[in-house]
Write a protein that holds these residues in place. Structure first.
Motif, PDB file in Angstrom:
ATOM      1  N   LEU A   1       6.375   4.947  -7.600  1.00  0.00           N
ATOM      2  CA  LEU A   1       7.463   4.937  -8.580  1.00  0.00           C
ATOM      3  C   LEU A   1       8.412   3.769  -8.314  1.00  0.00           C
ATOM      4  O   LEU A   1       8.882   3.104  -9.249  1.00  0.00           O
ATOM      5  CB  LEU A   1       8.219   6.265  -8.521  1.00  0.00           C
ATOM      6  CG  LEU A   1       9.191   6.545  -9.672  1.00  0.00           C
ATOM      7  CD1 LEU A   1       8.449   6.613 -11.002  1.00  0.00           C
ATOM      8  CD2 LEU A   1       9.957   7.847  -9.411  1.00  0.00           C
ATOM      9  N   ALA A   2       8.679   3.504  -7.046  1.00  0.00           N
ATOM     10  CA  ALA A   2       9.555   2.376  -6.690  1.00  0.00           C
ATOM     11  C   ALA A   2       8.924   1.050  -7.098  1.00  0.00           C
ATOM     12  O   ALA A   2       9.607   0.163  -7.638  1.00  0.00           O
ATOM     13  CB  ALA A   2       9.836   2.393  -5.194  1.00  0.00           C
ATOM     14  N   GLN A   3       7.628   0.902  -6.845  1.00  0.00           N
ATOM     15  CA  GLN A   3       6.947  -0.334  -7.228  1.00  0.00           C
ATOM     16  C   GLN A   3       6.919  -0.497  -8.740  1.00  0.00           C
ATOM     17  O   GLN A   3       7.069  -1.614  -9.269  1.00  0.00           O
ATOM     18  CB  GLN A   3       5.512  -0.338  -6.682  1.00  0.00           C
ATOM     19  CG  GLN A   3       5.411  -0.390  -5.165  1.00  0.00           C
ATOM     20  CD  GLN A   3       5.622  -1.779  -4.593  1.00  0.00           C
ATOM     21  OE1 GLN A   3       6.163  -2.669  -5.246  1.00  0.00           O
ATOM     22  NE2 GLN A   3       5.188  -1.984  -3.355  1.00  0.00           N
ATOM     23  N   ARG A   4       6.737   0.598  -9.467  1.00  0.00           N
ATOM     24  CA  ARG A   4       6.760   0.537 -10.930  1.00  0.00           C
ATOM     25  C   ARG A   4       8.128   0.071 -11.421  1.00  0.00           C
ATOM     26  O   ARG A   4       8.220  -0.715 -12.376  1.00  0.00           O
ATOM     27  CB  ARG A   4       6.415   1.902 -11.514  1.00  0.00           C
ATOM     28  CG  ARG A   4       4.963   2.313 -11.299  1.00  0.00           C
ATOM     29  CD  ARG A   4       4.746   3.767 -11.674  1.00  0.00           C
ATOM     30  NE  ARG A   4       4.949   3.979 -13.108  1.00  0.00           N
ATOM     31  CZ  ARG A   4       4.990   5.176 -13.681  1.00  0.00           C
ATOM     32  NH1 ARG A   4       4.848   6.274 -12.937  1.00  0.00           N
ATOM     33  NH2 ARG A   4       5.171   5.284 -14.983  1.00  0.00           N
TER      34      ARG A   4
ATOM     35  N   VAL B   1       0.853  -1.188   0.000  1.00  0.00           N
ATOM     36  CA  VAL B   1       0.000   0.000   0.000  1.00  0.00           C
ATOM     37  C   VAL B   1       0.893   1.243   0.000  1.00  0.00           C
ATOM     38  O   VAL B   1       1.609   1.506   0.966  1.00  0.00           O
ATOM     39  CB  VAL B   1      -0.940   0.018   1.215  1.00  0.00           C
ATOM     40  CG1 VAL B   1      -1.789   1.289   1.203  1.00  0.00           C
ATOM     41  CG2 VAL B   1      -1.835  -1.217   1.213  1.00  0.00           C
ATOM     42  N   PRO B   2       0.860   2.019  -1.084  1.00  0.00           N
ATOM     43  CA  PRO B   2       1.774   3.164  -1.184  1.00  0.00           C
ATOM     44  C   PRO B   2       1.306   4.342  -0.333  1.00  0.00           C
ATOM     45  O   PRO B   2       0.121   4.656  -0.265  1.00  0.00           O
ATOM     46  CB  PRO B   2       1.711   3.512  -2.678  1.00  0.00           C
ATOM     47  CG  PRO B   2       0.344   3.063  -3.113  1.00  0.00           C
ATOM     48  CD  PRO B   2       0.027   1.840  -2.286  1.00  0.00           C
ATOM     49  N   ASP B   3       2.259   5.003   0.294  1.00  0.00           N
ATOM     50  CA  ASP B   3       1.971   6.220   1.047  1.00  0.00           C
ATOM     51  C   ASP B   3       2.201   7.468   0.207  1.00  0.00           C
ATOM     52  O   ASP B   3       1.573   8.496   0.423  1.00  0.00           O
ATOM     53  CB  ASP B   3       2.864   6.291   2.294  1.00  0.00           C
ATOM     54  CG  ASP B   3       2.500   5.252   3.328  1.00  0.00           C
ATOM     55  OD1 ASP B   3       1.298   4.949   3.458  1.00  0.00           O
ATOM     56  OD2 ASP B   3       3.413   4.734   3.990  1.00  0.00           O
ATOM     57  N   THR B   4       3.129   7.366  -0.742  1.00  0.00           N
ATOM     58  CA  THR B   4       3.535   8.525  -1.529  1.00  0.00           C
ATOM     59  C   THR B   4       3.682   8.145  -2.996  1.00  0.00           C
ATOM     60  O   THR B   4       3.691   6.962  -3.362  1.00  0.00           O
ATOM     61  CB  THR B   4       4.894   9.052  -1.041  1.00  0.00           C
ATOM     62  OG1 THR B   4       5.896   8.043  -1.282  1.00  0.00           O
ATOM     63  CG2 THR B   4       4.871   9.376   0.450  1.00  0.00           C
TER      64      THR B   4
END
Length: 541
Positions: A198-201, A190-193
């Protein structure tokens, strides 16, 4: 996804194991390592170069070749974990069915003979447990272990399992080093920012690139239609004129595609926990639909936990249980439990409860122990076992096949704007699985080989009645999928288990379902209309 349930890293591994009994996990049962046939000689390759074959012609050529060759059945290798009297062998298929004389690969198969008399035998029953990426090789063990649900069918049928192309013993593919794949803790799904997204992409793109680097030759051919063609070659190698098939979860889509491509080759087909075969659903929309269904079944489990507060002490309402879940998740995000269990690992473990009723008690028990102060029980249950190299290789291979098949089967959105919009909106009301599922599938947005157009699934002349079995509140394969397939396969019958949601219904004890599956397999008998069954027994603490 559509098979055994677990999550490793940023990709929620949600694949069904309807092996033995519903909820059995198969991760440790797979060892990557298959025998690949040598490339065909230059003379036979020239046959392909100078004559164009359709894939249908290639499948017919391969099936005729397999019917002549048969299968050289032997005792199974000791490290396969398949005891006597199960026998193992290989079936050779083309990597590319448009080049039937070109590169060949070998598929691992196993069988156990029917337990009845020769006169009672009705042929082979071939099984696929789901995935994509699940191994069917443990199916014959239902006979060895005297699984009562399948005892009547076992009298009439040889039970046959196989590893689909790319899986386990069947020319396995890989996308990343297995030990790196399972290493924990992983990034919170679950992304916070925007930086998190971008990191997950970046991770998803790297994963797609790794698949191509390690398994590029196989990737263009890792499709459900090709696996269906493989299934027909296996049928021919078994000496069967027509196929008897049991498919669970993703195995239902394999069955649907097989029934569309080879309608006159089907004798009996049971599909259980059905993937929606609509072209519009395969596969991007199907995953979004799954997120909604998972949220509903997650709440069902929380209601059950609350109703059994005397056993678990996690609260007397769904809201109480959810509050403790969010507290656990926040704790693991701040400081991974035992240094290895963060939010990603928690989802990996807890998602088995919405998948299978058989996981309700074990998951609630571990959760209860943690709240009572026993953190080790959660670490033991949710952390990867880095010493289990065979299991880790199986886990990585299963995820690689899942990704390869879903990415190759259909054209996925390439716009991050669309992914971000769809999953952000969905997450608001369905937070349990949405982002984990999105990151698991995001490699398909940058997939390095051509993506196909899904087959239009429908019945053609010669397809016999198919038996469809589905629970009403299934998380992994929402109920609408069964309705869709039912409308496409004329003459099919739908058995609905109402007010139930376990994934993989035919392996559960419910006489309303079990008796009808037996009747269909043994005599082809079907009810005159669709049937609604009462639910199987709810688990007890």
């Amino acid at each position: 996804m559509y098979g055994e349930a677990y999550l490793t890293g940023t990709r929620a591994k949600k694949r069904t194991a309807a092996i033995g009994s519903a909820g059995t996990l198969i991760a440790a049962a797979l060892i990557a390592g298959a025998v690949t046939a040598p490339t065909a000689s230059a003379s036979t390759n020239s046959t392909d170069r100078h004559r164009g074959y359709s894939e249908a012609q290639g499948a017919a050529i391969a099936a005729a070749r397999a019917a002549k060759a048969g299968i050289d059945w032997q005792d199974c290798p000791a490290d396969w974990g398949l005891e006597k009297p199960i026998k193992c062998g290989y079936v050779t298929v083309p990597l590319d069915y448009a080049k039937p004389y070109g590169k060949q690969i070998k598929l691992a198969v196993d069988r156990i003979g029917n337990t009845g008399t020769p006169e009672e035998r009705q042929g082979a029953l071939v099984y696929n447990p789901g995935g994509p990426g699940g191994s069917g090789l443990r199916f014959p063990r239902r006979v060895v272990t005297k699984n009562a649900v399948w005892a009547k069918a076992a009298k009439a049928y040889d039970f046959v399992g196989f590893d689909p192309r790319g899986v386990g013993k069947s020319t396995p593919i890989s996308c990343v080093d297995p030990q790196e794949f399972v290493k924990a803790p992983k990034m919170d799904p679950v992304p916070d920012t925007e930086a998190d997204k971008l990191a997950q992409r970046g991770l998803a793109r790297e994963y797609a690139e790794g698949c191509y680097e390690r398994s590029g030759e196989m990737l263009p051919h890792m499709t459900t239609p090709n696996t269906a063609r493989d299934l027909d070659v296996i049928r021919a190698a078994l000496g069967e004129k027509k196929l008897n098939f049991l498919g669970v979860s993703y195995g239902t889509y394999l069955g649907a595609v097989y029934g569309t491509l080879f309608p006159t080759h089907v004798r009996r087909m049971v599909v259980d926990s059905v993937v929606n075969p609509s072209r519009e659903k395969i596969w991007y929309q199907a995953n979004l639909d799954q997120d909604v269904a998972f949220e509903g079944r997650w709440k069902d489990w929380q209601d059950w936990v609350a109703a059994n507060d005397a056993a678990f002490h996690l609260g007397t309402t769904r809201a109480d249980v959810q509050a403790k879940w969010l507290e656990l998740r926040a704790t693991a995000k701040k400081n991974p439990i035992g240094g290895v269990v963060g939010p990603a690992e928690l989802i990996s473990f807890f998602q088995s409860a919405p998948y299978y009723d058989s996981s309700w008690v074990p998951v609630a028990t571990v959760f209860s122990k943690y709240v009572a102060g026993d953190t080790q029980a959660l670490v033991d249950a949710a952390a990867p076992d880095m010493s289990d190299t065979a299991g880790n290789a199986a886990s990585e291979n299963g995820n690689a096949v899942y990704t390869a098949v879903e990415c190759a089967d259909a054209k996925w959105p390439t716009s991050w704007k669309r992914w971000n919009r769809d999953n952000t909106l969905l997450h608001r009301d369905h937070p349990f699985m949405t982002w984990a599922n999105a990151w698991m599938n995001l490699p398909c947005a940058t997939w390095p080989v051509k993506q196909q157009t899904p087959l239009e699934v429908r019945s053609h002349n010669g397809l016999p009645p198919v038996l469809i079995v589905q629970s009403e509140r299934d998380a992994a394969t929402p109920y609408e999928g069964a309705v869709s397939l039912h409308s496409r396969f004329k003459g099919s019958r739908l058995i609905t288990e109402k007010n139930a949601g376990s994934h993989g219904v035919t392996g559960l004890v419910n006489s309303c379902i079990n008796d009808r599956v037996d009747a269909y397999l043994l005599s082809g008998a079907l009810d005159s209309a669709d049937v609604v069954c009462e639910p199987h027994a709810v688990p007890k603490p």
